[in-house]
Design an enzyme around this catalytic site. Structure first.
Site, PDB file in Angstrom:
ATOM      1  N   TYR A  70      -3.846   2.145  15.845  1.00  0.00           N
ATOM      2  CA  TYR A  70      -2.588   2.177  16.600  1.00  0.00           C
ATOM      3  C   TYR A  70      -2.763   1.981  18.100  1.00  0.00           C
ATOM      4  O   TYR A  70      -1.912   1.393  18.760  1.00  0.00           O
ATOM      5  CB  TYR A  70      -1.840   3.492  16.330  1.00  0.00           C
ATOM      6  N   GLU A  90      -3.257   0.200   8.202  1.00  0.00           N
ATOM      7  CA  GLU A  90      -2.048   0.581   8.948  1.00  0.00           C
ATOM      8  C   GLU A  90      -2.119   0.041  10.372  1.00  0.00           C
ATOM      9  O   GLU A  90      -3.162   0.164  11.019  1.00  0.00           O
ATOM     10  CB  GLU A  90      -1.866   2.102   9.033  1.00  0.00           C
ATOM     11  N   HIS A 116      -2.740  11.063   0.689  1.00  0.00           N
ATOM     12  CA  HIS A 116      -2.089  10.832   1.990  1.00  0.00           C
ATOM     13  C   HIS A 116      -1.414  12.136   2.402  1.00  0.00           C
ATOM     14  O   HIS A 116      -0.208  12.214   2.602  1.00  0.00           O
ATOM     15  CB  HIS A 116      -1.073   9.697   1.897  1.00  0.00           C
ATOM     16  N   ASN A 130      -7.073   2.175   9.925  1.00  0.00           N
ATOM     17  CA  ASN A 130      -5.752   2.432  10.503  1.00  0.00           C
ATOM     18  C   ASN A 130      -5.925   2.410  12.017  1.00  0.00           C
ATOM     19  O   ASN A 130      -6.721   3.196  12.556  1.00  0.00           O
ATOM     20  CB  ASN A 130      -5.218   3.807  10.068  1.00  0.00           C
ATOM     21  N   ARG A 177       0.858  -1.181   0.000  1.00  0.00           N
ATOM     22  CA  ARG A 177       0.000   0.000   0.000  1.00  0.00           C
ATOM     23  C   ARG A 177       0.891   1.227   0.000  1.00  0.00           C
ATOM     24  O   ARG A 177       1.653   1.441   0.926  1.00  0.00           O
ATOM     25  CB  ARG A 177      -0.926   0.003   1.229  1.00  0.00           C
ATOM     26  N   GLU A 212      -6.859   8.717   6.502  1.00  0.00           N
ATOM     27  CA  GLU A 212      -7.019   9.395   7.788  1.00  0.00           C
ATOM     28  C   GLU A 212      -7.537  10.829   7.646  1.00  0.00           C
ATOM     29  O   GLU A 212      -6.859  11.803   8.022  1.00  0.00           O
ATOM     30  CB  GLU A 212      -5.694   9.374   8.553  1.00  0.00           C
TER      31      GLU A 212
HETATM   32  N1  LIG Z   1       2.110   8.745  13.548  1.00  0.00           N
HETATM   33  N2  LIG Z   1       2.232   7.894  12.960  1.00  0.00           N
HETATM   34  C1  LIG Z   1       2.412   6.740  12.202  1.00  0.00           C
HETATM   35  C2  LIG Z   1       1.492   6.752  10.936  1.00  0.00           C
HETATM   36  C3  LIG Z   1       1.903   7.843   9.951  1.00  0.00           C
HETATM   37  O1  LIG Z   1       3.269   7.726   9.611  1.00  0.00           O
HETATM   38  C4  LIG Z   1       1.028   7.643   8.718  1.00  0.00           C
HETATM   39  O2  LIG Z   1       1.426   8.493   7.650  1.00  0.00           O
HETATM   40  C5  LIG Z   1      -0.433   7.982   9.048  1.00  0.00           C
HETATM   41  O3  LIG Z   1      -1.269   7.488   8.004  1.00  0.00           O
HETATM   42  C6  LIG Z   1      -0.864   7.432  10.409  1.00  0.00           C
HETATM   43  O4  LIG Z   1      -0.458   8.144  11.513  1.00  0.00           O
HETATM   44  C7  LIG Z   1       0.051   6.951  11.355  1.00  0.00           C
END
Ligand SMILES: N#[N+]C[C@@H]1[C@@H](O)[C@H](O)[C@@H](O)[C@@H]2O[C@H]12
Length: 457
Positions: free
Chosen positions: A292, A364, A119, A290, A77, A164
């Site tokens: 975390y 993610e 993005h 996504n 991706r 996001e």
């Molecule tokens: N911070 N962090 C890690 C990661 C970032 O590097 C990504 O670009 C985003 O899509 C999402 O926030 C997650």
């Protein structure tokens, strides 16, 4: 040896994004993005770092694809750089040629490309014309989607429209932590709606013929720090802004009434026009998630607030700026985010249970930890353990009936971590930015084995 197998055809991937890895920010006609401008503005990125060179992926893509293939991952991706493809609103074949080369190289290596159109790297000229708070930007995004579909649709079948949107809207226009660095909740709520409208306009374009499309919101498990009325209301507000605003719009074609009420003081109701919600809630083929960590929130205590940026910033939470994000007592990563694989199971089963059925991908999931290179090796056991625990949560969710179709580890390799610069390392592959040497960490070799055997031990 696999004791916890995943469904046949499960996609095992890795993920990156254009501005974080490509570099070559002026090559072959690429225009300027808001992140080029933001990162070159003093005081916006730690140590004044930027994506001018990054991982030099624009010139090293073939080496990187070969490394992915050697590890054993089957899907990649990545994101397309809008200003590389349509600088100044005109089609740039030099930019498209890069993505044609990348997609061909992936396909030749047996790796399925999954492309994200947005993005976070909005063309600067569109920001100058109003950015995401301006409705017209959504229509420019649809034009971009048509160009991308035409140029790459013979190679790429899996598309994500926006990555996001919460971050783009609320970190970009409310807190100022992200590009374009504005601090206006009124602009942020407009941006949030127009990012979803952009998705709604682009998805039908990308789904023409054999194209498959979805969006990739970032979702968190959310818990109140206590069962007090104030903390329960804090959790409702944060869950509403982070999760339900996007899930309800994308999967039900409507915004949650309580969130609309919370956002009324910021002019939100004036943003939505007739027909918008039907577009936003239109058909998709899958939804990216996504994930975390969990938010543990309090309206009363400020027991150890979790920072969202290396700099002091304004609140990214319109209508909930009084809420504190506190530690729930779990281990944390180098970002200060709590490790909570149970939260991933919670989010997946919630989406599967509460919303119309749609195939899901973890687009993610991963962790930043401080890595140490010893004799050329990196034993990143904490990152490996994080991913293993979250994959176990995915396996449990599938067993509970969640239609999970794939998992993309964030990230394939260390990269530019937005406001944190290069100091936060999420990669399965280590990058020495002085030499651009790539070194697979122990997690990369482990993840490749899991991918090849399609399951956990
Ligand atoms: N911070 N962090 C890690 C990661 C970032 O590097 C990504 O670009 C985003 O899509 C999402 O926030 C997650």
């Amino acid at each position: 040896m696999t004791t916890r197998g995943f469904p046949e055809g499960f996609a095992w991937g890795v993920a990156t994004s254009a501005y974080q890895i490509e570099g070559s920010t002026a090559a072959d006609g690429r225009g300027t993005s808001i992140w080029d401008t933001f990162a070159h503005t003093p005081g916006r990125v730690l140590n004044g770092e930027n994506g001018d060179v990054a991982n030099d992926h624009y010139t090293r893509y073939a080496e990187d694809v070969a490394l992915m293939a050697s590890l054993g991952v089957g899907a990649y991706r990545f994101s397309l750089s809008w200003p590389r493809i349509m600088p100044g609103g005109t089609v740039n074949q030099g930019g498209l040629d890069f993505y044609r080369r990348l997609a061909d190289t992936l396909l030749e290596a047996g790796i399925t490309p999954y492309a994200t159109l947005y993005h976070w790297d909005l063309p600067q000229e569109l920001e100058d014309a109003g950015g995401w708070p301006a409705r017209d930007t959504a229509y420019r995004f649809a034009d971009y989607a048509a160009v991308v579909r035409e140029a790459l649709g013979d190679r790429v079948k899996h598309w994500f429209t926006v990555n996001e949107p919460w971050c783009s809207a609320f970190l970009g226009y409310a807190s100022g932590d992200h590009a374009p660095g504005l601090r206006s909740p009124e602009l942020a709520v407009r941006a949030a709606h127009h990012l979803l409208l952009a998705h709604g306009l682009a998805a039908p374009v990308l789904r023409e013929g054999d194209g498959l499309a979805g969006a990739a919101p970032n979702l968190y498990a959310v818990s109140p720090a206590s069962d007090s009325e104030l903390d329960l209301d804090a959790a409702r507000r944060i869950d509403g802004l982070q999760n339900r605003f996007f899930l309800d719009a994308l999967l039900r074609g409507s915004y949650p009434e309580d969130v609309v009420r919370d956002l009324a003081p910021f002019g939100f109701e004036d943003v939505v026009q007739a027909g918008d919600m039907e577009l936003i809630g239109g058909p998709i083929d899958f939804l990216g998630v996504n994930y975390y960590s969990r938010h543990t929130v309090s309206a009363e205590s400020d027991g150890g607030v979790v920072a969202t940026s290396p700099f002091a910033s304004a609140s990214p939470w319109p209508g909930a700026s009084h809420v504190s994000f506190v530690h729930g007592g779990r281990p944390v990563t180098d970002m200060g985010w709590e490790v909570d694989p149970g939260g991933l199971h919670e989010i997946l089963t919630r989406v599967a249970k509460e919303y119309p059925s749609v195939p899901l991908y973890i687009t993610e999931n991963g962790a930043a930890y401080v890595d140490t290179v010893v004799d050329g090796e990196i034993d990143d056991h904490e990152r490996l353990s994080y991913i293993e625990a979250h994959l176990a949560a995915c396996h449990d969710a599938i067993a509970d009936g969640v239609p999970l179709k794939g998992y993309f580890a964030w990230s394939f390799m260390d990269n530019f971590e937005w406001g944190w610069g290069y100091g936060k390392r999420f990669g399965l592959v280590h990058v020495d930015y002085e030499t651009q040497k790539r070194t697979p960490k122990s997690s990369a070799r482990w993840y490749g084995q899991i991918s090849r055997q399609n399951g956990l031990p």
